[in-house]
Design a protein around this motif. Structure first.
Motif, mmCIF file in Angstrom:
data_model
loop_
_atom_site.group_PDB
_atom_site.id
_atom_site.type_symbol
_atom_site.label_atom_id
_atom_site.label_comp_id
_atom_site.label_asym_id
_atom_site.label_seq_id
_atom_site.Cartn_x
_atom_site.Cartn_y
_atom_site.Cartn_z
ATOM 1 N N ALA A 88 -21.185 -22.497 6.689
ATOM 2 C CA ALA A 88 -20.287 -23.319 5.875
ATOM 3 C C ALA A 88 -19.956 -22.656 4.543
ATOM 4 O O ALA A 88 -18.830 -22.756 4.046
ATOM 5 N N ARG A 91 -17.304 -20.078 5.155
ATOM 6 C CA ARG A 91 -16.015 -20.733 5.398
ATOM 7 C C ARG A 91 -15.394 -21.233 4.088
ATOM 8 O O ARG A 91 -14.180 -21.169 3.906
ATOM 9 N N GLN A 92 -16.241 -21.683 3.181
ATOM 10 C CA GLN A 92 -15.746 -22.145 1.895
ATOM 11 C C GLN A 92 -15.134 -20.996 1.097
ATOM 12 O O GLN A 92 -14.080 -21.152 0.465
ATOM 13 N N HIS A 94 -13.812 -18.380 2.377
ATOM 14 C CA HIS A 94 -12.592 -17.977 3.070
ATOM 15 C C HIS A 94 -11.415 -18.879 2.726
ATOM 16 O O HIS A 94 -10.262 -18.514 2.980
ATOM 17 N N ARG A 95 -11.689 -20.038 2.163
ATOM 18 C CA ARG A 95 -10.594 -20.851 1.661
ATOM 19 C C ARG A 95 -10.067 -20.284 0.345
ATOM 20 O O ARG A 95 -8.870 -20.356 0.057
ATOM 21 N N ARG A 98 -8.207 -14.965 0.781
ATOM 22 C CA ARG A 98 -7.426 -14.837 2.009
ATOM 23 C C ARG A 98 -6.847 -13.425 2.116
ATOM 24 O O ARG A 98 -6.843 -12.662 1.146
ATOM 25 N N PRO A 121 -5.333 -22.154 9.308
ATOM 26 C CA PRO A 121 -6.392 -22.207 8.288
ATOM 27 C C PRO A 121 -6.684 -23.630 7.813
ATOM 28 O O PRO A 121 -7.834 -23.954 7.509
ATOM 29 N N ASN A 124 -8.933 -25.270 10.278
ATOM 30 C CA ASN A 124 -10.304 -24.766 10.190
ATOM 31 C C ASN A 124 -11.018 -25.273 8.939
ATOM 32 O O ASN A 124 -12.216 -25.598 8.983
ATOM 33 N N GLN A 125 -10.283 -25.313 7.818
ATOM 34 C CA GLN A 125 -10.902 -25.670 6.547
ATOM 35 C C GLN A 125 -10.947 -27.175 6.305
ATOM 36 O O GLN A 125 -11.863 -27.677 5.665
#
Length: 335
Positions: A88, A91-92, A94-95, A98, A121, A124-125
């Motif tokens: 997680a 993933r955070q 990756h927000r 980019r 995206p 996913n986010q």
């Protein structure tokens, strides 16, 4: 850039090895630099120098072998080491970080509509986002990058190369990131479309308060768009400086040679052929990196010490970094 600069990303001693059958390929060797909020940092060098690998390490598409990449979140909490986060937490990040890819033809899934490509995206986010809100976000982002929202139901084959790259930019920006890694984002486009995309990136930077790492082999483009420039050679960072400093007074012989090769459209400003710095030989194989200074086999100014002593990325009072033993002796030619 403002006078008080806040670090957004700090890369410390980053190395990337790829295992081979009987050896290890050291593609990145001890890379260190900072990226400041609101700037555009250019990353340049010949093909094979490791700049794309570096970009993918920053995105954690590759797991770096050694070193750290410290990212400062927007909530002013403690910096996060991107080399260590997973799940997680990754993933955070990756927000907020980019990537825009080089090839607008292969980077878009031909089986997905433009809406699905740009919205992926978001799905996913923010998986709980309502479809209507998602459509509004995609439509708004398409307008920002110069595409008509009514085209969102079409597939990539219906778009030109420049339009496809706009779709790729919209996909990167739809989650409102802070840092964008643009990997040769205009190199596959013709000259007129290239100028449009560069102007678009510049406008979006101001509008959305973005920070860019702009990877390119085109020093003319980099000079136009970047605040600072980092020069890579054979997997090492050999020079880092403000754009005007680097182009006006390069500190490394490799940078001087790159600048001398940039075409000048005005015949009155073209240098005589004798002033072109022609490098001998080829970029070394990183599996057999030369001893001493990695550039010495091709350097026009190499001394005996350059063959045995590895230079550090030293700095002067203006923070112009150059990995050259003869930095203080040489007067190199810029633009």
């Amino acid at each position: 850039m403002t006078s008080v600069r806040r670090k957004l990303l700090s890369v410390h001693h980053l190395s990337m090895d790829f295992p081979q059958q009987h050896s290890v390929l050291n593609v990145l060797n001890d890379i260190s630099f900072d990226v400041y909020q609101g700037e555009t940092l250019g990353l340049v060098g010949e093909s094979g120098c490791g700049k794309t690998t570096l970009g993918r390490c920053l995105m954690r598409m590759y797991q770096p072998t050694r070193g750290s990449v410290l990212y400062q979140p927007d909530d002013h909490s403690e910096a996060v080491d991107l080399c260590k986060v997973n799940g997680a937490a990754l993933r955070q990040t990756h927000r907020q970080i980019r990537m825009v890819f080089q090839d607008p033809w292969s980077s878009l899934n031909p089986r997905m509509t433009v809406f699905d490509i740009i919205a992926e995206p978001l799905k996913n986010q923010r998986p709980r986002m309502a479809r209507s809100e998602m459509e509004d976000r995609v439509a708004s982002m398409m307008l920002r990058v110069g595409l008509r929202p009514e085209l969102m139901s079409r597939y990539p084959y219906a778009f030109s190369g420049g339009q496809r790259q706009r779709v790729g930019i919209a996909r990167a920006l739809v989650v409102e990131p802070r840092l964008v890694v643009a990997d040769e984002a205009v190199s596959a486009l013709d000259v007129s479309i290239r100028a449009q995309i560069l102007n678009l990136l510049a406008d979006l930077k101001e509008e959305l308060n973005l920070t860019y790492i702009f990877i390119s082999h085109d020093l003319g483009v980099v000079r136009h768009i970047c605040d600072r420039v980092a020069v890579m050679y054979a997997g090492e960072l050999v020079e880092l400086a403000d754009t005007n400093q680097l182009y006006g007074s390069p500190g490394h012989p490799y940078t001087e040679a790159l600048i001398s090769a940039v075409p000048r459209p005005d015949p009155r400003l073209r240098s005589a052929g004798s002033q072109r710095k022609i490098l001998r030989g080829e970029v070394p194989d990183v599996a057999h990196r030369p001893t001493g200074c990695v550039f010495h086999p091709r350097c026009l100014y190499a001394s005996e010490a350059c063959r045995t002593d590895a230079p550090e990325l030293g700095a002067d009072h203006e923070q112009h970094l150059a990995r050259c033993l003869r930095r203080d002796e040489l007067t190199l030619t810029g633009v």
